[in-house]
Scaffold this active site. Structure first.
Site, PDB file in Angstrom:
ATOM      1  N   GLN A 180       1.750   7.915  -0.242  1.00 23.69           N
ATOM      2  CA  GLN A 180       0.841   6.940  -0.864  1.00 23.69           C
ATOM      3  C   GLN A 180       0.048   7.683  -1.931  1.00 23.69           C
ATOM      4  OE1 GLN A 180       0.957   3.609   0.169  1.00 23.69           O
ATOM      5  NE2 GLN A 180       2.647   4.311   1.461  1.00 23.69           N
ATOM      6  N   GLY A 221      -2.518  -5.004  -0.761  1.00 26.68           N
ATOM      7  CA  GLY A 221      -1.721  -3.855  -0.372  1.00 26.68           C
ATOM      8  C   GLY A 221      -1.180  -3.058  -1.548  1.00 26.68           C
ATOM      9  N   HIS A 222      -0.482  -1.982  -1.204  1.00 31.37           N
ATOM     10  CA  HIS A 222       0.002  -1.059  -2.235  1.00 31.37           C
ATOM     11  C   HIS A 222       1.077  -1.689  -3.121  1.00 31.37           C
ATOM     12  CE1 HIS A 222       2.967   0.622   1.034  1.00 31.37           C
ATOM     13  NE2 HIS A 222       3.317  -0.574   0.615  1.00 31.37           N
ATOM     14  N   ASN A 223       1.103  -1.241  -4.364  1.00 30.20           N
ATOM     15  CA  ASN A 223       2.097  -1.644  -5.357  1.00 30.20           C
ATOM     16  C   ASN A 223       2.022  -3.120  -5.738  1.00 30.20           C
ATOM     17  OD1 ASN A 223       3.526   0.826  -3.831  1.00 30.20           O
ATOM     18  ND2 ASN A 223       4.239   0.752  -5.942  1.00 30.20           N
ATOM     19  N   SER A 241       3.665  -4.725  -2.605  1.00 31.33           N
ATOM     20  CA  SER A 241       4.700  -5.034  -3.590  1.00 31.33           C
ATOM     21  C   SER A 241       4.772  -6.511  -3.958  1.00 31.33           C
ATOM     22  CB  SER A 241       6.066  -4.546  -3.104  1.00 31.33           C
ATOM     23  OG  SER A 241       6.056  -3.155  -2.893  1.00 31.33           O
TER      24      SER A 241
END
Length: 309
Positions: A180, A221-223, A241
């Site tokens: 991460q 969340g991430h991305n 994502s």
């Protein structure tokens, strides 16, 4: 705390209205409780009638069936938006140091001019915060995060935390954190609510587009790539994502699975859920329910369920 003064002629220019008596206005107010130094707004004729009976110094209204020659009325296209402009112009000036002595800012972080940082806030190594920002108490801006200009971050928010992504060993069942180490970029004029968390990218980036407004207690969340002028209400959870295009509206307690794509201008009703990998499109289209579907279809489904009882 020092309060600003807005002169009548400046208010008229600000909201695009005709000339107005040059009185001093000190605050915005609800119609109830208005005083002669206050600005109020009326979205319809009924509200305008109440405003005319109040002692308010200025009334922002849209022309309707009710007409008046009261000199306090400024005729505008959108009274609510005009009120927001007036409120912005009259925001209180905090009589305190820009950087609170109890904030922790790493020596390699870069904080722009006229940016306020509250008590207990932490800005880690390599982070960049632009000009004219407001970073409230106990905010954490993690290493390397880039925050644009005029960004508002309310108390307790965390920007750039590690995403929730794991690689699983199929033999042992062990879960190992996937790297991460990506970026988080917050563009200009974004507002982020209290105790909201936005994860950095895993290998790429997480990005929040210009002018987006995020309520309290939201997790992104991430991305995730969030477009411009998006509205996200409280208690929304967005998995990794996801792509959310410009001008989307997401109501409270919506949940998005991973790799969801929400097209430009889509509206997600409260407590709706979007399954992983789904793609919802249609500017102005309202989706509701779980799995989220066009609201007409959702209402038909509810009606069929009621008939089964």
């Amino acid at each position: 705390m020092k309060f600003k003064i807005l002169h009548g002629r400046d208010l008229a220019e600000l909201v695009g209205a005709a000339e107005f008596p040059d009185i001093d206005l000190h605050r915005v107010s609800a119609i109830t409780g208005a005083t002669p130094d206050a600005i109020v707004f009326a979205q319809d004729d009924a509200a305008l009638e109440r405003a005319l009976q109040s002692p308010a110094g200025a009334i922002l209204a849209r022309r309707g069936e009710l007409q008046t020659d009261d000199p306090r009325v400024l005729w505008v296209r959108d009274p609510r938006f005009a009120m927001a402009r007036a409120g912005k112009a009259l925001e209180a000036q905090v009589d305190a140091p820009l950087i609170d002595a109890r904030a922790l800012i790493h020596s390699s972080a870069d904080v722009g001019d006229r940016t306020r940082v509250g008590a207990g806030a932490v800005i880690e190594a390599g982070a960049v915060v632009g000009e004219d920002c407001s970073i409230a108490a106990n905010v954490t801006i993690c290493h390397g995060v880039h925050v644009g200009d005029r960004v508002l971050v309310q108390a307790g928010a965390v920007l750039g935390s590690l995403g929730f992504g794991y690689a699983r060993n199929p033999q042992t069942g062990e879960h190992l954190l996937f790297p991460q180490q990506g970026a988080l970029i917050i563009e200009d004029d974004v507002e982020i609510g209290a105790n909201t968390t936005i994860d950095r990218g895993a290998l790429g980036e997480t990005r929040i587009g210009k002018g987006t407004k995020i309520d309290n207690l939201v997790h992104i969340g991430h991305n995730c790539i969030v477009g411009k002028n998006v509205i996200i209400a409280a208690q929304v959870g967005i998995s990794g994502s996801c792509t959310i295009d410009d001008n989307v509206v997401i109501a409270g307690q919506v949940g998005l699975g991973d790799h969801v794509h929400i097209g430009p201008g889509v509206i997600l009703g409260g407590q709706s859920g979007v399954y992983p990998g789904k793609h919802l499109t249609g500017p102005g289209e309202l989706f509701a329910g779980t799995p989220a579907e066009p609201v007409k279809d959702h209402l038909r489904s509810l009606a069929r369920l009621r008939r089964l009882k």
